[in-house]
Motif scaffolding. Structure first.
Motif, mmCIF file in Angstrom:
data_model
loop_
_atom_site.group_PDB
_atom_site.id
_atom_site.type_symbol
_atom_site.label_atom_id
_atom_site.label_comp_id
_atom_site.label_asym_id
_atom_site.label_seq_id
_atom_site.Cartn_x
_atom_site.Cartn_y
_atom_site.Cartn_z
ATOM 1 N N LEU A 516 0.900 -1.224 0.017
ATOM 2 C CA LEU A 516 -0.184 -0.059 0.043
ATOM 3 C C LEU A 516 0.812 1.580 -0.142
ATOM 4 C CD1 LEU A 516 -2.969 -0.509 2.985
ATOM 5 C CD2 LEU A 516 -2.796 -1.082 0.148
ATOM 6 N N ILE A 517 2.163 1.132 0.302
ATOM 7 C CA ILE A 517 2.771 2.045 0.810
ATOM 8 C C ILE A 517 4.063 2.736 -0.325
ATOM 9 C CG2 ILE A 517 4.224 4.171 2.236
ATOM 10 C CD1 ILE A 517 2.848 2.222 4.351
ATOM 11 N N ASP A 518 4.309 3.609 -1.147
ATOM 12 C CA ASP A 518 4.978 3.730 -1.974
ATOM 13 C C ASP A 518 6.647 3.213 -1.649
ATOM 14 O OD1 ASP A 518 6.586 4.433 -3.848
ATOM 15 O OD2 ASP A 518 5.507 6.688 -4.537
ATOM 16 N N PRO A 519 7.059 2.291 -1.966
ATOM 17 C CA PRO A 519 8.158 1.494 -1.715
ATOM 18 C C PRO A 519 9.196 2.542 -1.825
ATOM 19 C CG PRO A 519 7.298 0.454 -3.831
ATOM 20 C CD PRO A 519 6.465 1.610 -3.465
ATOM 21 N N LYS A 520 9.453 4.150 -2.743
ATOM 22 C CA LYS A 520 10.125 5.160 -2.297
ATOM 23 C C LYS A 520 10.086 6.058 -0.936
ATOM 24 C CE LYS A 520 10.860 5.518 -7.382
ATOM 25 N NZ LYS A 520 11.169 5.955 -8.341
ATOM 26 N N LYS A 521 9.094 5.714 -0.206
ATOM 27 C CA LYS A 521 8.757 6.966 0.770
ATOM 28 C C LYS A 521 8.475 5.637 2.057
ATOM 29 C CE LYS A 521 5.932 10.153 -1.477
ATOM 30 N NZ LYS A 521 4.816 10.869 -2.098
ATOM 31 N N TRP A 522 9.743 5.718 2.290
ATOM 32 C CA TRP A 522 9.992 4.728 3.494
ATOM 33 C C TRP A 522 11.673 5.396 4.503
ATOM 34 C CZ3 TRP A 522 7.832 0.814 5.864
ATOM 35 C CH2 TRP A 522 6.517 -0.619 4.997
ATOM 36 N N VAL A 523 11.020 4.931 5.211
ATOM 37 C CA VAL A 523 12.110 6.088 6.645
ATOM 38 C C VAL A 523 13.876 5.327 6.710
ATOM 39 C CG1 VAL A 523 12.924 6.939 8.698
ATOM 40 C CG2 VAL A 523 10.710 6.763 8.364
ATOM 41 N N THR A 524 14.216 6.378 6.242
ATOM 42 C CA THR A 524 15.821 5.301 6.095
ATOM 43 C C THR A 524 17.041 6.589 6.871
ATOM 44 O OG1 THR A 524 16.491 6.690 4.506
ATOM 45 C CG2 THR A 524 15.159 4.587 4.072
ATOM 46 N N LYS A 525 17.885 5.990 6.932
ATOM 47 C CA LYS A 525 18.577 6.463 8.027
ATOM 48 C C LYS A 525 19.575 8.054 7.507
ATOM 49 C CE LYS A 525 23.097 5.563 10.782
ATOM 50 N NZ LYS A 525 22.532 5.769 11.760
ATOM 51 N N HIS A 526 19.563 9.179 7.621
ATOM 52 C CA HIS A 526 20.168 10.068 7.075
ATOM 53 C C HIS A 526 21.242 10.456 8.179
ATOM 54 C CE1 HIS A 526 16.981 11.606 5.202
ATOM 55 N NE2 HIS A 526 16.587 10.395 5.847
ATOM 56 N N ASP A 527 22.001 11.425 7.618
ATOM 57 C CA ASP A 527 22.967 11.702 8.635
ATOM 58 C C ASP A 527 22.988 12.412 9.593
ATOM 59 O OD1 ASP A 527 25.193 10.699 6.490
ATOM 60 O OD2 ASP A 527 25.379 12.667 5.207
ATOM 61 N N ALA A 528 23.282 12.664 10.549
ATOM 62 C CA ALA A 528 23.503 13.564 11.599
ATOM 63 C C ALA A 528 23.759 15.249 11.371
ATOM 64 C CB ALA A 528 24.264 12.947 13.115
ATOM 65 N N HIS A 529 22.337 16.061 12.278
ATOM 66 C CA HIS A 529 22.649 17.238 12.001
ATOM 67 C C HIS A 529 21.990 17.954 13.741
ATOM 68 C CE1 HIS A 529 18.085 17.617 11.334
ATOM 69 N NE2 HIS A 529 18.313 15.740 10.642
ATOM 70 N N ARG A 530 22.093 18.943 13.290
ATOM 71 C CA ARG A 530 21.753 20.191 14.887
ATOM 72 C C ARG A 530 20.565 20.746 14.436
ATOM 73 N NH1 ARG A 530 23.523 18.154 19.233
ATOM 74 N NH2 ARG A 530 23.052 19.732 20.136
ATOM 75 N N GLN A 531 19.282 20.546 13.719
ATOM 76 C CA GLN A 531 18.441 20.342 13.646
ATOM 77 C C GLN A 531 17.725 20.414 14.749
ATOM 78 O OE1 GLN A 531 15.811 19.901 9.962
ATOM 79 N NE2 GLN A 531 14.514 21.200 10.121
ATOM 80 N N THR A 532 16.860 21.022 14.743
ATOM 81 C CA THR A 532 15.492 21.152 16.279
ATOM 82 C C THR A 532 14.357 19.958 15.732
ATOM 83 O OG1 THR A 532 16.426 22.717 17.084
ATOM 84 C CG2 THR A 532 14.069 21.767 18.599
ATOM 85 N N ALA A 533 14.099 19.618 16.442
ATOM 86 C CA ALA A 533 13.055 18.552 16.735
ATOM 87 C C ALA A 533 12.549 18.370 18.083
ATOM 88 C CB ALA A 533 13.442 17.340 16.393
ATOM 89 N N ILE A 534 10.717 18.401 17.527
ATOM 90 C CA ILE A 534 9.707 18.805 19.340
ATOM 91 C C ILE A 534 9.447 17.028 19.199
ATOM 92 C CG2 ILE A 534 8.243 19.772 20.168
ATOM 93 C CD1 ILE A 534 9.028 22.048 18.646
ATOM 94 N N MET A 535 9.851 16.241 19.787
ATOM 95 C CA MET A 535 8.307 14.901 20.042
ATOM 96 C C MET A 535 7.440 15.335 21.016
ATOM 97 S SD MET A 535 7.871 11.911 19.418
ATOM 98 C CE MET A 535 6.568 11.312 19.113
ATOM 99 N N VAL A 536 6.308 15.486 20.909
ATOM 100 C CA VAL A 536 5.064 15.721 21.439
ATOM 101 C C VAL A 536 4.678 14.242 21.860
ATOM 102 C CG1 VAL A 536 3.134 16.915 22.072
ATOM 103 C CG2 VAL A 536 5.385 17.873 20.814
ATOM 104 N N SER A 537 4.008 14.222 23.220
ATOM 105 C CA SER A 537 3.506 12.712 23.206
ATOM 106 C C SER A 537 1.986 13.132 23.909
ATOM 107 C CB SER A 537 4.295 12.307 25.285
ATOM 108 O OG SER A 537 3.880 10.831 25.273
ATOM 109 N N ALA A 538 1.211 12.810 24.595
ATOM 110 C CA ALA A 538 0.142 13.251 24.913
ATOM 111 C C ALA A 538 -0.521 13.405 26.237
ATOM 112 C CB ALA A 538 -0.934 11.759 23.965
ATOM 113 N N GLY A 539 0.766 13.262 27.369
ATOM 114 C CA GLY A 539 0.586 13.633 28.750
ATOM 115 C C GLY A 539 -0.225 14.243 28.618
ATOM 116 N N PRO A 540 -1.347 14.170 30.430
ATOM 117 C CA PRO A 540 -2.528 15.332 30.982
ATOM 118 C C PRO A 540 -1.900 16.502 31.265
ATOM 119 C CG PRO A 540 -2.178 13.664 31.424
ATOM 120 C CD PRO A 540 -1.184 13.354 30.491
ATOM 121 N N TYR A 541 -1.069 16.489 31.311
ATOM 122 C CA TYR A 541 0.009 17.948 31.795
ATOM 123 C C TYR A 541 0.586 18.417 31.114
ATOM 124 C CZ TYR A 541 -1.628 14.834 36.031
ATOM 125 O OH TYR A 541 -2.029 13.740 36.816
ATOM 126 N N LEU A 542 0.213 17.769 29.596
ATOM 127 C CA LEU A 542 0.821 19.008 28.764
ATOM 128 C C LEU A 542 0.756 21.094 28.817
ATOM 129 C CD1 LEU A 542 3.303 19.256 26.238
ATOM 130 C CD2 LEU A 542 0.820 18.672 24.814
#
Length: 789
Positions: A516-542
């Motif tokens: 079902l998913i395009d073979p070209k659109k699968w997550v692969t490993k990338h080189d390290a970089h310092r761009q910022t990412a935010i991971m948001v979980s669903a905790g009730p005290y967010l």
């Protein structure tokens, strides 16, 4: 059979142990066996190396492919040109010389067995053609490749057959062409194993020695393995001389914090320890004692440099050895520092020898009466621990290290029973005695029962070689001493997560999603970089205010959210860059939050990238496709994906064999990280190269349940499980929190991730007054950072 031996070394290897291997080639191998020694980054003119007609030295830096590789790929040295902290599996420059040496020797020879010996290898016996013949299985002429099960310091290639030479050609080409960049790891063993899997599938005949049938390991050992550092030559000299001025590095497992807490609580002045080792633990105990004392005396016993591989085996010791002189030097420097900086006095006395003999003399001296705290840690054999406890049974406080327990009811692996000396002593010590006081007026004898010895096993999650966990156990022999503090007796609640649907169900999901998913659109490993990412979980005290502020201050940051957080973020005017989906159950069913999954996606912003795990139910995939979202696939690693014969087995060298019927391509990127989407999200962002990841909404706790909620239970009752309360109260950092089994499993994952050296300096936690906030605080308090004056 004819044999050729090949190895490769640089100056570091040469100085470490290869010099001994080269001497062994000349002195203790049959002279007609050829040795091809490839070297690089070392001037042999500075060394007097063994010479013989059958020893050949080849300069790798005279080979164009080596110099070209260094010129074309200089940044791939484990740091990506200084962009990341050193990571060995990305150090292609380190592994390339071995590949060229091995393949060059193979291409230059034929009709023989080519044996690779790692530069850290060492033979323990004389070796002849007859000896080598005995290593190989019957009918080995029909075998292409021979390896060890869990190590790669020895490999044998049959150059009389075409397949091994072709495999080595592909291995060489992977590096010289730059194809290695397409692999998740650039270690030669990782790439070699991938190629071996392909060649084996096409008919290559291989033979693998296991631990139980390997004559190789009895003849040739890996000196890179610390357990072999105590090996000695035939005349009894150590192969690796121990330093008289430097000790080995400290090992400070979590349970040693308990040891320090005990010392601070019981305030000893004189500490005795068996198993001084490098002196680091003694210093930690002294520092804890100095919290209450101005003067501490330490008495230590150890084999020190007299230890051998035989005593290591007898006592289940896997640590390197130290000289008594080096430890004394360390203690002298510590004593001087404490006197100068803190005006504290540290004195010490060390005894070298086997405690089964040395303690017999010590117990007859008056010095034993001065000891108020003893730590038993010299050995794990039943005999040694019995001797030690018998000597210390009148010391007020005695702690024994290495009480072994199994991981779980499902995983019962532990060290052999002969090493359960701590448990043997613990079980043998009685904790009650009866004192006859007097007779009453009617002639009845009055007995007063009181505790004479109190004993405790302290909770621990420290792992032990051989499987299971290792603990401290405590004996209080003085009835006047206070009981052990409550916090040291707290038993951790351990959750053992499992897949929420059957394995076959998950496998069918994967097979469908692969189409079902395009073979070209699968997550692969990338080189390290310092761009910022935010991971948001669903905790009730967010804290949405804090999140809004962070996004405003970091407008280029990429936000990845779990599905339960997604609608709430949208309601607060925050559109996530991505949403991670990990749920093998239908979209029409209710989630763990008691919400119909489909309802979570009533309001979708088509700018959001949806990252859908291959194990997700296809109803979710089709729903997303119908919505027209930007859809990407990823593979969540679980044990159920492995070939059936490997499931439940320990993963070796970070390599697994995925069941072929799933349709997952060879070399596909697998995302690890935990039991839920939020934890896998951290792993995904790290795989994408992010090294500045900010965590929001990671709570793992909730408000106190209502009376009605407290009656709710969980468990597969139909499957025969006993129902358990859904909600439980746990203590972290002396604070109590309400949680569930699933949330607690996530908290356990957080605890592991926060301690993961591979994520050092990559994570920043946002939040307060939650269970995970406390776990983050605890993890940060354990990190040692240099203090500059």
């Amino acid at each position: 059979m004819n044999y050729k031996i090949v190895t490769a070394f640089n100056e570091s290897y040469l100085q470490h142990s290869t010099f001994h291997l080269l001497n062994e080639f000349k002195e203790n191998w049959e002279p007609n066996i050829e040795f091809h020694c490839y070297y690089y980054d070392v001037d042999l003119a500075n060394y007097s190396l063994p010479k013989a007609k059958n020893i050949f030295y080849h300069n790798l830096l005279e080979m164009e492919e080596v110099t070209s590789f260094r010129k074309n790929f200089p940044q791939h040295n484990g740091t990506e040109g200084g962009a990341i902290q050193y990571n060995e599996i990305l150090d292609a420059q380190k592994f390339m010389p071995k590949v060229i040496a091995l393949t060059e020797c193979a291409f230059e020879n034929a009709d023989s067995w080519l044996i690779w010996l790692d530069p850290l290898a060492m033979n323990t016996k004389d070796i002849s053609f007859k000896t080598l013949d005995s290593l190989f299985p019957e009918h080995s002429d029909n075998i292409d490749l021979i390896t060890l099960k869990d190590d790669h310091y020895f490999m044998a290639f049959n150059l009389a057959r075409t397949t091994p030479v072709e495999l080595l050609g592909d291995l060489r080409g992977a590096y010289t062409s730059g194809e290695f960049l397409n692999y998740r790891e650039w270690h030669d063993v990782f790439i070699f194993n991938r190629l071996r899997t392909i060649y084996t599938a096409h008919g290559m005949n291989t033979y693998e020695f296991t631990e139980h049938n390997s004559p190789v390991t009895e003849l040739i050992v890996n000196m890179g393995d610390k357990k072999n550092h105590s090996l000695r030559t035939k005349d009894g000299k150590r192969i690796f001389e121990l330093s008289e001025t430097q000790t080995s590095g400290d090992i400070l497992p979590n349970r040693y914090k308990q040891l320090a807490d005990l010392i601070r609580f019981y305030k000893p002045k004189t500490i005795l320890e068996t198993g001084t080792w490098n002196g680091g633990r003694a210093i930690e105990m002294a520092l804890a004692s100095f919290k209450n004392q101005d003067s501490v005396h330490y008495i230590g016993f150890d084999l020190f440099e007299d230890a051998t591989i035989h005593t290591d085996h007898a006592e289940f010791n896997v640590k390197p050895h130290n000289t008594m002189e080096a430890v004394e030097k360390r203690f002298a420097e510590f004593a001087e520092h404490m006197k100068e900086k803190e005006d504290k006095t540290f004195t010490y006395e060390l005894t070298k020898g086997n405690v089964r003999e040395t303690l017999d003399k010590f117990v007859k001296t008056e010095a034993l009466d001065e000891v108020d705290f003893a730590l038993m840690g010299s050995g794990n054999s039943i005999e040694t621990t019995q001797v030690e406890y018998e000597a210390f049974k009148n010391i007020p406080v005695v702690v024994i290290d290495h009480y072994f327990t199994k991981e779980s009811d499902e995983d019962e692996a532990m060290p052999p029973e002969k090493y359960h000396g701590a448990k043997n002593v613990f079980d043998s010590v009685k904790t009650k005695m009866v004192d006859t006081e007097e007779k009453d007026t009617e002639g009845w004898t009055i007995f007063e029962e009181e505790d004479s010895v109190r004993k405790y096993i302290l909770p621990s999650q420290d792992k032990v070689a051989g499987g299971g966990h290792t603990h401290l156990c405590l004996f209080l022999h003085d009835t006047k001493l206070e009981n052990i503090p409550k916090e040291l007796k707290s038993v951790p609640i351990i959750v053992h997560p499992r897949d929420c649907v059957p394995r076959d169900y998950i496998n069918n999901n994967i097979k469908t999603n692969m189409t079902l998913i395009d073979p070209k659109k699968w997550v692969t490993k990338h080189d390290a970089h310092r761009q910022t990412a935010i991971m948001v979980s669903a905790g009730p005290y967010l804290d949405y205010g804090a999140l809004h502020k962070f996004v405003k201050e970091n407008p280029e940051a990429k936000m990845l959210a779990v599905k339960h957080a997604y609608p709430h973020l949208m309601e607060h005017g925050i559109t996530p860059w991505g949403c991670i989906l990990l749920d093998p159950r239908p979209i029409t069913g209710k989630s763990t939050h008691n919400i119909v999954r489909k309802d979570l996606f009533k309001n979708i912003d088509l700018n959001t990238n949806f990252f859908l795990a291959s194990m997700t139910d296809p109803s979710v995939t089709n729903f997303m496709i119908d919505k027209g979202v930007k859809l990407f696939g990823w593979h969540a690693f679980t044990d159920s994906l492995r070939e059936e014969g490997e499931q439940g087995q320990q993963i070796q060298n970070q390599q697994v064999k995925i069941a072929e019927e799933l349709g997952i391509p060879q070399g596909a990127t697998m995302i690890t990280g935990g039991t839920c989407a939020a934890m896998r999200g951290i792993g995904m962002l790290h795989t994408m190269g992010f090294r500045d990841i900010h965590l929001f909404g990671f709570d793992c706790c909730r408000d106190e349940p209502s009376k009605e909620e407290l009656t709710e239970t969980t468990g597969d009752i139909e499957g025969g499980e006993i129902p358990k309360p859904k909600y439980m109260q746990v203590t972290v950092n002396e604070k109590e929190y309400w949680t569930t089994g699933e949330l607690l499993a996530m908290a356990q994952d957080c605890e592991k991730v926060f301690q993961d050296d591979g994520l050092e300096n990559a994570l920043t936690f946002h939040g307060k007054d939650t269970m995970v906030a406390d776990l983050w605080e605890i993890s940060q308090s354990k990190k040692t950072r240099p203090e500059f004056e």
